[in-house]
Design a protein around this motif. Structure first.
Motif, PDB file in Angstrom:
ATOM      1  N   THR A 137      48.095  34.884  47.651  1.00 26.34           N
ATOM      2  CA  THR A 137      47.196  34.541  48.754  1.00 26.34           C
ATOM      3  C   THR A 137      47.984  34.231  50.016  1.00 26.34           C
ATOM      4  N   ARG A 138      49.077  33.490  49.833  1.00 23.37           N
ATOM      5  CA  ARG A 138      49.905  33.127  50.983  1.00 23.37           C
ATOM      6  C   ARG A 138      50.495  34.373  51.640  1.00 23.37           C
ATOM      7  N   ARG A 139      51.002  35.271  50.809  1.00 24.87           N
ATOM      8  CA  ARG A 139      51.655  36.457  51.367  1.00 24.87           C
ATOM      9  C   ARG A 139      50.678  37.374  52.074  1.00 24.87           C
ATOM     10  N   LEU A 145      42.279  38.192  52.227  1.00 24.88           N
ATOM     11  CA  LEU A 145      41.965  38.327  50.813  1.00 24.88           C
ATOM     12  C   LEU A 145      40.455  38.297  50.596  1.00 24.88           C
ATOM     13  N   VAL A 146      39.814  37.364  51.252  1.00 17.52           N
ATOM     14  CA  VAL A 146      38.351  37.285  51.148  1.00 17.52           C
ATOM     15  C   VAL A 146      37.715  38.572  51.659  1.00 17.52           C
ATOM     16  N   GLU A 147      38.220  39.024  52.785  1.00 18.18           N
ATOM     17  CA  GLU A 147      37.685  40.247  53.382  1.00 18.18           C
ATOM     18  C   GLU A 147      37.840  41.426  52.415  1.00 18.18           C
ATOM     19  N   LEU A 148      39.025  41.509  51.823  1.00 18.97           N
ATOM     20  CA  LEU A 148      39.275  42.599  50.879  1.00 18.97           C
ATOM     21  C   LEU A 148      38.310  42.545  49.708  1.00 18.97           C
ATOM     22  N   GLN A 149      38.139  41.367  49.180  1.00 18.76           N
ATOM     23  CA  GLN A 149      37.249  41.260  48.023  1.00 18.76           C
ATOM     24  C   GLN A 149      35.815  41.567  48.388  1.00 18.76           C
ATOM     25  N   ASP A 150      35.427  41.203  49.590  1.00 20.76           N
ATOM     26  CA  ASP A 150      34.084  41.574  50.044  1.00 20.76           C
ATOM     27  C   ASP A 150      33.932  43.093  50.063  1.00 20.76           C
TER      28      ASP A 150
ATOM     29  N   ARG B  26      35.680  36.622  40.355  1.00 24.43           N
ATOM     30  CA  ARG B  26      36.144  36.833  41.724  1.00 24.43           C
ATOM     31  C   ARG B  26      37.652  36.876  41.844  1.00 24.43           C
ATOM     32  N   SER B  27      38.335  36.980  40.733  1.00 27.92           N
ATOM     33  CA  SER B  27      39.786  37.089  40.838  1.00 27.92           C
ATOM     34  C   SER B  27      40.138  38.461  41.391  1.00 27.92           C
ATOM     35  N   LEU B  28      41.223  38.508  42.090  1.00 28.07           N
ATOM     36  CA  LEU B  28      41.624  39.752  42.724  1.00 28.07           C
ATOM     37  C   LEU B  28      41.822  40.887  41.713  1.00 28.07           C
ATOM     38  N   PRO B  29      42.524  40.631  40.608  1.00 25.74           N
ATOM     39  CA  PRO B  29      42.682  41.718  39.637  1.00 25.74           C
ATOM     40  C   PRO B  29      41.347  42.257  39.144  1.00 25.74           C
ATOM     41  N   GLU B 154      48.350  47.287  52.660  1.00 22.30           N
ATOM     42  CA  GLU B 154      48.986  46.050  53.111  1.00 22.30           C
ATOM     43  C   GLU B 154      49.220  45.103  51.946  1.00 22.30           C
ATOM     44  N   LEU B 155      48.235  45.029  51.073  1.00 24.24           N
ATOM     45  CA  LEU B 155      48.399  44.168  49.904  1.00 24.24           C
ATOM     46  C   LEU B 155      49.618  44.599  49.095  1.00 24.24           C
ATOM     47  N   GLU B 156      49.707  45.903  48.895  1.00 26.52           N
ATOM     48  CA  GLU B 156      50.846  46.430  48.156  1.00 26.52           C
ATOM     49  C   GLU B 156      52.153  46.033  48.840  1.00 26.52           C
ATOM     50  N   GLN B 157      52.160  46.187  50.148  1.00 28.17           N
ATOM     51  CA  GLN B 157      53.359  45.823  50.908  1.00 28.17           C
ATOM     52  C   GLN B 157      53.679  44.335  50.782  1.00 28.17           C
ATOM     53  N   SER B 158      52.647  43.535  50.836  1.00 28.58           N
ATOM     54  CA  SER B 158      52.859  42.086  50.751  1.00 28.58           C
ATOM     55  C   SER B 158      53.581  41.694  49.477  1.00 28.58           C
TER      56      SER B 158
END
Lengths: 172, 172
Positions: A137-139, A145-150, B26-29, B154-158
């Motif tokens: 989340t920090r990175r 992150l919220v936006e992505l999940q939406d 709601r977890s990212l995975p 971007e997530l991948e990059q992060s």
DNA sequence: CGGAGATACTTAACATGTTAAATGAATGCG
DNA sequence: CGCATTCATTTAACATGTTAAGTATCTCCG
């Protein structure tokens, strides 16, 4: 590291394309697969240390907040197919991480619940897991992150009721 | 459809949660997994009709635009692990959809290329595949699709260079 | 030039994904 | 009541994911 000097994704090919398809690496399934892998790569080592696979962990998490659940319900919650779940439950039961008893009213159904040992194991994994999630989340940024999940949720909604015989005509 | 009246994700549990974890669904995975499954569900039937799995299709697509590729390079492009790729190449070769020959300079390397039959098969699958992709784009919105893929990238990059011993200290 | 170490790929072993079929139990309807 | 149908779960069979180990080849350095 012995990195090759260039060509980070096969760009050196001498332009022999005949089928005008979307650039492979930018297809939506690929983007999703890579993103998910990038995330899971963070969690797997920790889970592995505790002798759990990703799917086993999903099941324990799904059971953590509830008294019990039927197998079918659990499959939906943990997003696993029946056969996979069946095998995993067999193994988790053998390891005494879950408990099972057939429902009284309907002998077909079996109620699954997490065991005391299961809860203990979860307690030992959760802190690391939470820390990893926090670092992700920090990175990436909490906002994003919220936006992505939406957006992921919207994508899922967009496609709900397509392709699975849900459409209209030909039944079999 | 026999939908249960409520409880879309096991919410009926009588609040027995002791571990304060993020809501499971709601977890990212999970979000990524579900989104990807929603997408792939659209493609699988068509691929199946042509006797291809998702991964086999990825390999053919990766080979479509190039003369040939080494196995390792192909693994990177098609985002498959070496062992999976090894098995799949064996099968695709048996079906004459790809060709293989060891490199002259380095006997360890083998150069993989798509065969005439492979190209033909791709040509027969591509139209449907493109149509499905177009429909997905239409439903979700072309603009949002680009945005989503940007975020996934971007997530991948992060997360690049985390967790895989890429960090710093303890080598083994 | 010769052997230690690195590299490319494959095999092995176990766990899951995916589809089809089987099993056992409940339901509805004549 | 009896039986065809539906339902919940499991088993089967094959394909892939994941990690570890094996094999053949190459590279480099003494």
């Amino acid at each position: 590291m012995t990195k090759k000097p260039a060509d980070p994704a096969g760009e050196n090919a001498p332009a022999a394309r005949q089928v005008p398809m979307r650039d492979f690496s930018r297809s939506l399934p690929m983007s999703l697969l890579r993103a998910r892998e990038a995330v899971m790569r963070q969690f797997r080592p920790s889970l592995r240390e505790h002798g759990l696979t990703e799917q086993q962990w999903r099941i324990l998490r799904a059971l953590a907040g509830i008294e019990a659940a039927e197998v079918t319900e659990l499959a939906r919650t943990a997003f696993l197919l029946g056969p996979s779940l069946s095998r995993i439950l067999r193994d988790l039961e053998a390891r005494n991480l879950i408990e099972r008893k057939t429902a009284k009213a309907d002998q077909r159904r079996s109620m699954v619940s997490i065991s005391k040992e299961g809860v203990k194991l979860m307690a030992s994994v959760a802190p690391t897991s939470e820390a990893i999630y926090a670092e992700i989340t920090r990175r990436f940024g909490a906002r994003k992150l919220v936006e992505l999940q939406d957006m992921l949720g919207e994508l899922e909604q967009s496609l709900a009721g397509l392709g699975s015989g849900e459409g209209a005509s030909a039944e079999e």
